[in-house]
Design a protein around this motif. Structure first.
Motif, PDB file in Angstrom:
ATOM      1  N   VAL A  14      50.255 -17.938 -25.515  1.00 59.35           N
ATOM      2  CA  VAL A  14      49.977 -16.726 -24.735  1.00 59.35           C
ATOM      3  C   VAL A  14      50.631 -15.511 -25.392  1.00 59.35           C
ATOM      4  O   VAL A  14      50.058 -14.419 -25.421  1.00 59.35           O
ATOM      5  N   ALA A  15      51.831 -15.708 -25.941  1.00 58.65           N
ATOM      6  CA  ALA A  15      52.558 -14.594 -26.564  1.00 58.65           C
ATOM      7  C   ALA A  15      51.955 -14.177 -27.902  1.00 58.65           C
ATOM      8  O   ALA A  15      52.146 -13.042 -28.342  1.00 58.65           O
ATOM      9  N   CYS A  16      51.229 -15.073 -28.558  1.00 58.81           N
ATOM     10  CA  CYS A  16      50.632 -14.771 -29.867  1.00 58.81           C
ATOM     11  C   CYS A  16      49.625 -13.636 -29.713  1.00 58.81           C
ATOM     12  O   CYS A  16      48.689 -13.722 -28.910  1.00 58.81           O
ATOM     13  N   ARG A  17      49.795 -12.576 -30.475  1.00 56.70           N
ATOM     14  CA  ARG A  17      48.920 -11.410 -30.370  1.00 56.70           C
ATOM     15  C   ARG A  17      47.618 -11.589 -31.152  1.00 56.70           C
ATOM     16  O   ARG A  17      46.742 -10.725 -31.110  1.00 56.70           O
ATOM     17  N   LYS A  18      47.505 -12.695 -31.858  1.00 58.47           N
ATOM     18  CA  LYS A  18      46.314 -12.952 -32.671  1.00 58.47           C
ATOM     19  C   LYS A  18      45.365 -13.891 -31.921  1.00 58.47           C
ATOM     20  O   LYS A  18      45.807 -14.736 -31.134  1.00 58.47           O
ATOM     21  N   LEU A  21      54.189 -28.098 -32.613  1.00 63.65           N
ATOM     22  CA  LEU A  21      53.026 -27.240 -32.369  1.00 63.65           C
ATOM     23  C   LEU A  21      53.486 -25.834 -32.023  1.00 63.65           C
ATOM     24  O   LEU A  21      52.956 -24.850 -32.558  1.00 63.65           O
ATOM     25  N   ARG A  22      54.446 -25.721 -31.122  1.00 65.38           N
ATOM     26  CA  ARG A  22      54.975 -24.399 -30.774  1.00 65.38           C
ATOM     27  C   ARG A  22      55.490 -23.675 -32.012  1.00 65.38           C
ATOM     28  O   ARG A  22      55.197 -22.487 -32.212  1.00 65.38           O
ATOM     29  N   ALA A  23      56.247 -24.377 -32.857  1.00 67.53           N
ATOM     30  CA  ALA A  23      56.789 -23.757 -34.065  1.00 67.53           C
ATOM     31  C   ALA A  23      55.681 -23.283 -34.991  1.00 67.53           C
ATOM     32  O   ALA A  23      55.780 -22.220 -35.614  1.00 67.53           O
ATOM     33  N   ALA A  24      54.605 -24.074 -35.082  1.00 67.86           N
ATOM     34  CA  ALA A  24      53.486 -23.682 -35.940  1.00 67.86           C
ATOM     35  C   ALA A  24      52.787 -22.440 -35.406  1.00 67.86           C
ATOM     36  O   ALA A  24      52.414 -21.536 -36.163  1.00 67.86           O
ATOM     37  N   VAL A  25      52.605 -22.375 -34.084  1.00 67.54           N
ATOM     38  CA  VAL A  25      51.979 -21.196 -33.480  1.00 67.54           C
ATOM     39  C   VAL A  25      52.855 -19.964 -33.705  1.00 67.54           C
ATOM     40  O   VAL A  25      52.360 -18.880 -34.064  1.00 67.54           O
ATOM     41  N   GLU A  26      54.159 -20.116 -33.525  1.00 72.19           N
ATOM     42  CA  GLU A  26      55.068 -18.984 -33.736  1.00 72.19           C
ATOM     43  C   GLU A  26      55.080 -18.552 -35.197  1.00 72.19           C
ATOM     44  O   GLU A  26      55.149 -17.354 -35.503  1.00 72.19           O
ATOM     45  N   ARG A  27      54.981 -19.510 -36.102  1.00 78.01           N
ATOM     46  CA  ARG A  27      54.921 -19.174 -37.526  1.00 78.01           C
ATOM     47  C   ARG A  27      53.677 -18.354 -37.833  1.00 78.01           C
ATOM     48  O   ARG A  27      53.726 -17.354 -38.560  1.00 78.01           O
TER      49      ARG A  27
END
Length: 267
Positions: free
Chosen positions: A101-105, A40-46
């Motif tokens: 939280v880090a995702c700007r979108k 899940l983390r990898a998908a969010v970062e992608r």
């Protein structure tokens, strides 16, 4: 352009500026097991890194959103006394929350069914929660003697207040969709047969808005609960001046004056 791939029990698809991330263990109501948390983390970062993505939607396959940790896995860990493996799962959940939280979108939790335990916490870590009328949510950790994680003890009081958060966590009860909407956990609730279309419509609405402005607003809203007024006004000033110099502002003003839809590019 549409792209589909699978990261273990997490599905990832990009379509019309939306990254669709689907927890994909429907037979276990999408309970977390194995590498799912890190997937899940990898998908969010992608999604965060993709130039094509404007909005992220997280949902569950089948009739559940996510029921948190798989109790069968937990039972095995407890039977073996494997505290190190358990701590590894907790830390993997922490990494997933940090990515959100880090995702700007903007990140939308599309709560299609039951969200319990870490699944409820995951929904709270997203920016907006849109739910089916068949959804329910509960911070059920104390039912099996464990503590809320995935940031629930930080997010939940900020969403519903400390007293209501205490009642939800200590009782470990489930709240239905309408109660969750009334107390501020869910922002929108839709009929089950219209749910997917409503989520897509909302995601497309956000995807059409100026990315730089959304990112700045998301950041400001995330820090405001712990900041004083002067800090927030200074944050607003800095954001306004940064955005004032952007091409998106010029496009937004031109579109307004020309009475046409703006085409924001995030520049």
């Amino acid at each position: 352009m549409s792209e589909t791939s699978q990261l273990d029990a997490v599905l990832y698809r990009e379509d019309e500026g939306i990254a669709w991330i689907t927890l994909n263990r429907p037979e276990r109501l999408n309970a977390f097991a194995g590498a799912m948390r890190d997937d899940l983390r990898a998908a969010v970062e992608r999604a965060a890194e993709s130039a094509e993505v404007r909005v992220v939607v997280i949902t569950g396959a089948g009739r559940g959103f996510c029921t948190g940790a798989d109790v069968e896995v937990m039972s095995d860990l407890v039977a073996r006394g494997d505290a190190a493996a358990f701590e590894g799962y907790v830390e993997a959940g922490m990494r997933a929350v940090r990515a959100l939280v880090a995702c700007r979108k903007p990140v939308i939790a599309a709560v299609n069914g039951v969200a319990a335990g870490a699944g409820a916490s995951l929904a709270c870590a997203c920016d907006v929660r849109v739910a089916s009328e068949k959804a329910s949510i509960g911070f059920t950790f104390t039912r099996i003697g464990v503590h809320p994680d995935w940031g629930a003890s930080w997010f939940l009081p900020r969403l519903v207040g400390t007293g209501r958060a205490a009642e939800l966590v200590l009782s470990a009860r489930m709240a239905d969709a309408r109660e969750a909407e009334r107390i501020g956990l869910f922002q929108r609730v839709h009929a089950a047969d219209a749910f997917e279309g409503e989520v897509r419509s909302f995601a497309l609405e956000l995807a059409a808005k100026p990315p730089l402005a959304l990112a700045a607003a998301k950041h400001s809203l995330s820090i405001s609960p712990d900041a004083d007024l002067e800090t927030m006004m200074e944050t607003e000033r800095e954001a306004q001046m940064r955005l004032f110099r952007s091409a998106d502002v010029r496009e937004g003003i031109a579109a307004f004056n020309e009475k046409r839809k703006a085409a924001f590019r995030g520049e």
